[in-house]
Design a protein around this motif. Sequence first.
Motif, PDB file in Angstrom:
ATOM      1  N   LEU A   1      23.279  -4.331 -10.860  1.00  0.00           N
ATOM      2  CA  LEU A   1      22.137  -5.236 -10.816  1.00  0.00           C
ATOM      3  C   LEU A   1      20.857  -4.462 -10.621  1.00  0.00           C
ATOM      4  O   LEU A   1      20.854  -3.368 -10.035  1.00  0.00           O
ATOM      5  N   GLY A   2      19.764  -5.004 -11.138  1.00  0.00           N
ATOM      6  CA  GLY A   2      18.476  -4.347 -10.970  1.00  0.00           C
ATOM      7  C   GLY A   2      17.414  -5.020 -11.795  1.00  0.00           C
ATOM      8  O   GLY A   2      17.651  -6.023 -12.466  1.00  0.00           O
ATOM      9  N   GLY A   3      16.213  -4.460 -11.737  1.00  0.00           N
ATOM     10  CA  GLY A   3      15.122  -5.017 -12.518  1.00  0.00           C
ATOM     11  C   GLY A   3      13.772  -4.623 -11.962  1.00  0.00           C
ATOM     12  O   GLY A   3      13.649  -3.756 -11.097  1.00  0.00           O
TER      13      GLY A   3
ATOM     14  N   VAL B   1      21.536 -15.217 -21.970  1.00  0.00           N
ATOM     15  CA  VAL B   1      21.078 -15.954 -20.789  1.00  0.00           C
ATOM     16  C   VAL B   1      19.563 -15.796 -20.646  1.00  0.00           C
ATOM     17  O   VAL B   1      19.037 -14.673 -20.640  1.00  0.00           O
ATOM     18  N   ARG B   2      18.867 -16.903 -20.530  1.00  0.00           N
ATOM     19  CA  ARG B   2      17.412 -16.842 -20.388  1.00  0.00           C
ATOM     20  C   ARG B   2      17.035 -16.413 -18.975  1.00  0.00           C
ATOM     21  O   ARG B   2      17.481 -17.024 -17.997  1.00  0.00           O
ATOM     22  N   THR B   3      16.207 -15.383 -18.882  1.00  0.00           N
ATOM     23  CA  THR B   3      15.694 -14.922 -17.594  1.00  0.00           C
ATOM     24  C   THR B   3      14.172 -14.993 -17.628  1.00  0.00           C
ATOM     25  O   THR B   3      13.568 -15.151 -18.685  1.00  0.00           O
ATOM     26  N   HIS B   4      13.560 -14.824 -16.444  1.00  0.00           N
ATOM     27  CA  HIS B   4      12.108 -14.954 -16.349  1.00  0.00           C
ATOM     28  C   HIS B   4      11.416 -13.647 -15.985  1.00  0.00           C
ATOM     29  O   HIS B   4      10.180 -13.632 -15.882  1.00  0.00           O
ATOM     30  N   SER B   5      12.174 -12.582 -15.802  1.00  0.00           N
ATOM     31  CA  SER B   5      11.593 -11.263 -15.537  1.00  0.00           C
ATOM     32  C   SER B   5      12.592 -10.218 -16.024  1.00  0.00           C
ATOM     33  O   SER B   5      13.787 -10.500 -16.156  1.00  0.00           O
ATOM     34  N   PRO B   6      12.130  -8.984 -16.286  1.00  0.00           N
ATOM     35  CA  PRO B   6      13.037  -7.934 -16.767  1.00  0.00           C
ATOM     36  C   PRO B   6      14.102  -7.599 -15.729  1.00  0.00           C
ATOM     37  O   PRO B   6      13.790  -7.299 -14.572  1.00  0.00           O
ATOM     38  N   LEU B   7      15.386  -7.646 -16.142  1.00  0.00           N
ATOM     39  CA  LEU B   7      16.476  -7.361 -15.219  1.00  0.00           C
ATOM     40  C   LEU B   7      17.736  -6.971 -15.983  1.00  0.00           C
ATOM     41  O   LEU B   7      17.820  -7.130 -17.198  1.00  0.00           O
ATOM     42  N   VAL B   8      18.708  -6.464 -15.228  1.00  0.00           N
ATOM     43  CA  VAL B   8      20.048  -6.223 -15.745  1.00  0.00           C
ATOM     44  C   VAL B   8      21.051  -6.734 -14.718  1.00  0.00           C
ATOM     45  O   VAL B   8      20.869  -6.574 -13.511  1.00  0.00           O
ATOM     46  N   TYR B   9      22.104  -7.387 -15.225  1.00  0.00           N
ATOM     47  CA  TYR B   9      23.197  -7.852 -14.376  1.00  0.00           C
ATOM     48  C   TYR B   9      24.461  -7.733 -15.206  1.00  0.00           C
ATOM     49  O   TYR B   9      24.559  -8.324 -16.296  1.00  0.00           O
ATOM     50  N   ALA B  10      25.423  -6.936 -14.731  1.00  0.00           N
ATOM     51  CA  ALA B  10      26.597  -6.629 -15.536  1.00  0.00           C
ATOM     52  C   ALA B  10      27.844  -6.516 -14.679  1.00  0.00           C
ATOM     53  O   ALA B  10      27.794  -6.111 -13.512  1.00  0.00           O
TER      54      ALA B  10
ATOM     55  N   LEU C   1      27.748  -7.655 -20.214  1.00  0.00           N
ATOM     56  CA  LEU C   1      26.363  -7.872 -19.817  1.00  0.00           C
ATOM     57  C   LEU C   1      26.150  -9.359 -19.544  1.00  0.00           C
ATOM     58  O   LEU C   1      26.129 -10.177 -20.466  1.00  0.00           O
ATOM     59  N   ILE C   2      26.009  -9.699 -18.274  1.00  0.00           N
ATOM     60  CA  ILE C   2      25.855 -11.096 -17.862  1.00  0.00           C
ATOM     61  C   ILE C   2      24.460 -11.597 -18.183  1.00  0.00           C
ATOM     62  O   ILE C   2      24.284 -12.689 -18.740  1.00  0.00           O
ATOM     63  N   ALA C   3      23.449 -10.811 -17.849  1.00  0.00           N
ATOM     64  CA  ALA C   3      22.064 -11.237 -18.063  1.00  0.00           C
ATOM     65  C   ALA C   3      21.180 -10.013 -18.237  1.00  0.00           C
ATOM     66  O   ALA C   3      21.477  -8.933 -17.722  1.00  0.00           O
TER      67      ALA C   3
ATOM     68  N   GLY D   1      15.109  -5.455  -7.285  1.00  0.00           N
ATOM     69  CA  GLY D   1      14.426  -6.130  -8.379  1.00  0.00           C
ATOM     70  C   GLY D   1      14.172  -7.565  -7.964  1.00  0.00           C
ATOM     71  O   GLY D   1      13.748  -7.837  -6.836  1.00  0.00           O
ATOM     72  N   PRO D   2      14.486  -8.544  -8.834  1.00  0.00           N
ATOM     73  CA  PRO D   2      14.291  -9.940  -8.445  1.00  0.00           C
ATOM     74  C   PRO D   2      15.472 -10.539  -7.683  1.00  0.00           C
ATOM     75  O   PRO D   2      15.406 -11.698  -7.271  1.00  0.00           O
ATOM     76  N   PHE D   3      16.556  -9.766  -7.499  1.00  0.00           N
ATOM     77  CA  PHE D   3      17.741 -10.282  -6.805  1.00  0.00           C
ATOM     78  C   PHE D   3      17.449 -10.358  -5.308  1.00  0.00           C
ATOM     79  O   PHE D   3      17.228  -9.349  -4.646  1.00  0.00           O
TER      80      PHE D   3
END
Length: 296
Positions: free
Chosen positions: A238-240, A167-176, A155-157, A31-33
């Motif tokens: 993580l992903g997105g 947490v403000r993000t700029h693209s669809p994602l998951v971080y846990a 759920l971190i983000a 994803g964006p990571f």
Amino acid sequence: MIDLVIDQRRRDLGGFEVGRVLPYAPHRMVGPFIFFDHMGPVEFAPGIPRSVDVRPHPHIGLSTVTYLFDGEIMHRDSVGSEQPIRPGEVNWMTAGRGITHSERFEKARAIGGRMDGIQAWIALPVEDEEIEPAFAHHGSEALPEFTVDGMWMRLIAGECWGLRSPVRTHSPLVYAHCRMQAGAKLPIPVHYPERAVYIASGTVDIGNQTFGPGQMIVFTRGRPGLVVALGPATLMLLGGEHIGERYIEWNFVSSRKERIQQAKADWAAGRMKLPDLDHHEFIPLPPEPAVPNPMS
């Protein structure tokens, strides 16, 4: 189900080790990571030298997120932030057009203690690469959590399981952050096209294969996945959405090579503001070719 397995590469920083996972040549992003380091685990003795600290250094085109299992790090940056980060909390720094910051182990220097955590970089979408730099801190009490059938999740983000992180993000994602007891199961969400789990501790079964600490398992696009804990385990999910290819050099990320060259020139010429509360030293621009700096 499994597209790729990435083993961390250990690097000695002159006082402790990190495990570099991303970027990885055959698979640079999830994803964006675009960057993923496991800091430690290490037991610091009181009086560790200042050389262990990460002196002020620059970033562009990304957000950094620091998440600790143990220990404490003091963050200072060029937008005026001074914030210790402790286990379960989130320091989310958006570099945008440019930011500088330092990370210092001041508590460990005073009293010693264990350090263990993850630092990730999330590349910004093209339209947000040059936004104003910003910093946000979120305490653990602000982050959504749930427990089910031997699995605890924070759920971190991003968004997942009907939950949304503040947490403000700029693209669809998951971080846990996931903690699992033996036999617990973690279904991998399918609504994000790119997904992975990193095993911080313990062993798990995925598709009748066994994986252990320091491994990142990248799942096949569009295919469901299931992680089964073989004993107590700690994982990062993580992903997105894929946001396009990125160039990465030293601490700089951009969709344009020429932008990275400009950032390098700006740092070398002293045109990037240092943290107000930590401006007496800095990391000089390394000789080319520069690779991403651990703990940056």
